[in-house]
Motif scaffolding. Structure first.
Motif, PDB file in Angstrom:
ATOM      1  N   PRO A  62      45.278  49.173  44.627  1.00 36.38           N
ATOM      2  CA  PRO A  62      46.559  48.316  44.412  1.00 36.38           C
ATOM      3  C   PRO A  62      47.326  47.837  43.003  1.00 36.38           C
ATOM      4  O   PRO A  62      46.249  48.046  42.334  1.00 36.38           O
ATOM      5  CB  PRO A  62      45.787  47.003  45.440  1.00 36.38           C
ATOM      6  CG  PRO A  62      45.164  47.486  45.631  1.00 36.38           C
ATOM      7  CD  PRO A  62      44.168  48.934  45.452  1.00 36.38           C
ATOM      8  N   ALA A  63      48.008  47.691  43.141  1.00 38.94           N
ATOM      9  CA  ALA A  63      48.879  47.901  41.286  1.00 38.94           C
ATOM     10  C   ALA A  63      50.018  46.860  41.385  1.00 38.94           C
ATOM     11  O   ALA A  63      50.213  46.439  42.901  1.00 38.94           O
ATOM     12  CB  ALA A  63      49.126  49.093  40.727  1.00 38.94           C
ATOM     13  N   GLY A  64      50.261  47.059  40.843  1.00 41.87           N
ATOM     14  CA  GLY A  64      51.380  45.747  40.585  1.00 41.87           C
ATOM     15  C   GLY A  64      51.482  44.166  39.630  1.00 41.87           C
ATOM     16  O   GLY A  64      50.167  43.864  38.978  1.00 41.87           O
ATOM     17  N   ILE A  65      52.433  43.575  39.263  1.00 43.90           N
ATOM     18  CA  ILE A  65      52.635  41.999  38.888  1.00 43.90           C
ATOM     19  C   ILE A  65      51.362  41.469  39.902  1.00 43.90           C
ATOM     20  O   ILE A  65      50.598  40.965  39.307  1.00 43.90           O
ATOM     21  CB  ILE A  65      53.842  41.584  38.400  1.00 43.90           C
ATOM     22  CG1 ILE A  65      54.890  42.603  37.831  1.00 43.90           C
ATOM     23  CG2 ILE A  65      53.926  40.215  38.291  1.00 43.90           C
ATOM     24  CD1 ILE A  65      56.359  41.921  37.959  1.00 43.90           C
ATOM     25  N   ASP A  68      47.565  42.198  39.324  1.00 47.32           N
ATOM     26  CA  ASP A  68      46.780  42.119  38.268  1.00 47.32           C
ATOM     27  C   ASP A  68      46.925  40.466  38.291  1.00 47.32           C
ATOM     28  O   ASP A  68      45.720  39.826  37.252  1.00 47.32           O
ATOM     29  CB  ASP A  68      48.239  42.393  37.296  1.00 47.32           C
ATOM     30  CG  ASP A  68      47.603  43.954  36.989  1.00 47.32           C
ATOM     31  OD1 ASP A  68      47.234  44.550  37.669  1.00 47.32           O
ATOM     32  OD2 ASP A  68      48.192  44.319  35.730  1.00 47.32           O
ATOM     33  N   LEU A  69      47.983  39.794  38.824  1.00 54.51           N
ATOM     34  CA  LEU A  69      47.515  38.449  38.730  1.00 54.51           C
ATOM     35  C   LEU A  69      46.556  37.625  39.278  1.00 54.51           C
ATOM     36  O   LEU A  69      45.859  36.631  39.125  1.00 54.51           O
ATOM     37  CB  LEU A  69      48.974  37.626  38.752  1.00 54.51           C
ATOM     38  CG  LEU A  69      50.128  37.806  37.349  1.00 54.51           C
ATOM     39  CD1 LEU A  69      51.082  37.213  37.692  1.00 54.51           C
ATOM     40  CD2 LEU A  69      49.708  37.435  36.410  1.00 54.51           C
ATOM     41  N   VAL A 256      52.110  40.862  31.676  1.00 58.76           N
ATOM     42  CA  VAL A 256      51.877  41.470  32.749  1.00 58.76           C
ATOM     43  C   VAL A 256      53.190  41.731  33.567  1.00 58.76           C
ATOM     44  O   VAL A 256      53.694  42.693  33.909  1.00 58.76           O
ATOM     45  CB  VAL A 256      51.552  40.671  33.937  1.00 58.76           C
ATOM     46  CG1 VAL A 256      51.453  41.135  35.513  1.00 58.76           C
ATOM     47  CG2 VAL A 256      49.609  40.523  33.428  1.00 58.76           C
ATOM     48  N   THR A 257      54.055  40.625  33.505  1.00 60.91           N
ATOM     49  CA  THR A 257      55.582  41.170  34.511  1.00 60.91           C
ATOM     50  C   THR A 257      56.510  42.373  33.255  1.00 60.91           C
ATOM     51  O   THR A 257      56.830  43.408  34.038  1.00 60.91           O
ATOM     52  CB  THR A 257      56.081  39.971  33.986  1.00 60.91           C
ATOM     53  OG1 THR A 257      55.682  38.992  34.392  1.00 60.91           O
ATOM     54  CG2 THR A 257      57.901  40.595  35.109  1.00 60.91           C
ATOM     55  N   LYS A 258      56.392  42.142  32.317  1.00 56.09           N
ATOM     56  CA  LYS A 258      56.323  44.026  31.548  1.00 56.09           C
ATOM     57  C   LYS A 258      56.376  44.592  31.409  1.00 56.09           C
ATOM     58  O   LYS A 258      56.854  45.705  31.971  1.00 56.09           O
ATOM     59  CB  LYS A 258      57.101  43.466  29.567  1.00 56.09           C
ATOM     60  CG  LYS A 258      57.133  44.221  29.026  1.00 56.09           C
ATOM     61  CD  LYS A 258      57.684  43.767  27.315  1.00 56.09           C
ATOM     62  CE  LYS A 258      58.420  45.006  26.693  1.00 56.09           C
ATOM     63  NZ  LYS A 258      58.121  46.055  26.698  1.00 56.09           N
TER      64      LYS A 258
END
Length: 268
Positions: A62-65, A68-69, A256-258
């Protein structure tokens, strides 16, 4: 009763949110924070099909903004993270069934979802736009151009994309595609002329696949705010708003967003 500094901070956030009406949350007697610590795990719902928020990377992880948050949130709470699989069609029902403590998967703020749960303050703003198959060689920069029987629109079921198409484009021909993880490949290979999706996703997919096009800048047909959907517990909502304020002021949210907005899709 004397409040600790952290409790005073949460009480202040509750007051401020209630005063401006943006994130007001009526409780239903639930104490999510207590449940999390009693259970010893944070239950995070995700659809795992929506770049750049929640998806599976090339290694199957699993990955993504929001992925991570979610890990950062579990660390802040001092408990392990437990993923709860959901879908856009069952997101609301799963909340009503108390299957998760928070949904973190690029969830858009809608009146329907707000009627059964509460939203945190938004952490990202975007809007609905048109992602097209370049070979269609047609311009879709207005709703009038899209709302035509000669236009075929591909739709993933159960989410805000389908709602937008059903409500705003009743004259277009609609093709349903059940798996949001392969919908862009289907669009690129001729299953439809266009897909309505959030601009943040449209840009990533167009950058990754030369067969897909999006206007620059993309026209935004509807404003979309991304926030976290939680049960009706104002204390839990306020705790999360404090946490969001902290990772925003520290620059962690922007970092994280960038990371994910600058990384194109790896979907085949």
């Amino acid at each position: 009763m004397t409040l600790r500094p952290s409790e005073l901070f949460i009480a202040f956030v509750l007051f401020a949110c209630n005063a401006n009406g943006e994130t007001h949350c009526d409780g239903d007697g639930r104490d999510v924070l207590a449940d999390i610590h009693t259970r010893g795990a944070l239950r995070v719902a995700h659809t795992n099909d929506y770049r750049p928020f929640s998806f599976t990377d090339a290694s199957g992880t699993p990955a993504g903004i929001d992925v991570d948050l979610a890990h950062r949130l579990a660390d802040a709470l001092g408990v392990p993270l437990q993923w709860i699989d959901t879908t856009w069609s069952t997101l609301v029902a799963d909340l009503q069934a108390n299957r998760y403590d928070i949904a973190m998967s690029g969830v858009s703020v809608t009146a329907e979802r707000a009627s059964v749960g509460c939203f945190t303050t938004p952490y990202l703003e975007t809007g609905k736009t048109a992602l097209t198959r370049c070979a269609a060689d047609r311009t879709f920069e207005t709703l009038a151009q899209l709302n035509d029987p000669s236009v075929t629109i591909i739709v993933n079921p159960g989410g805000t994309n389908e709602r937008f198409v059903r409500d705003r484009l009743p004259n277009a021909r609609v093709v349903m595609h059940a798996d949001n993880r392969t919908i862009f490949t289907a669009l690129a290979t001729g299953a439809a002329d266009v897909m309505i999706t959030d601009a943040v996703e449209a840009r990533l997919e167009a950058r990754a696949n030369p067969a897909l096009c999006v206007a620059d800048p993309p026209p935004l047909f509807e404003h979309v705010a991304k926030a976290y959907l939680v049960p009706k517990d104002p204390r839990w909502q306020a705790w999360l708003n404090v946490w969001l304020a902290r990772i925003t002021s520290s620059g962690d949210l922007a970092k994280v967003t960038k990371l994910y907005l600058d990384t194109p899709s790896s979907q085949p």
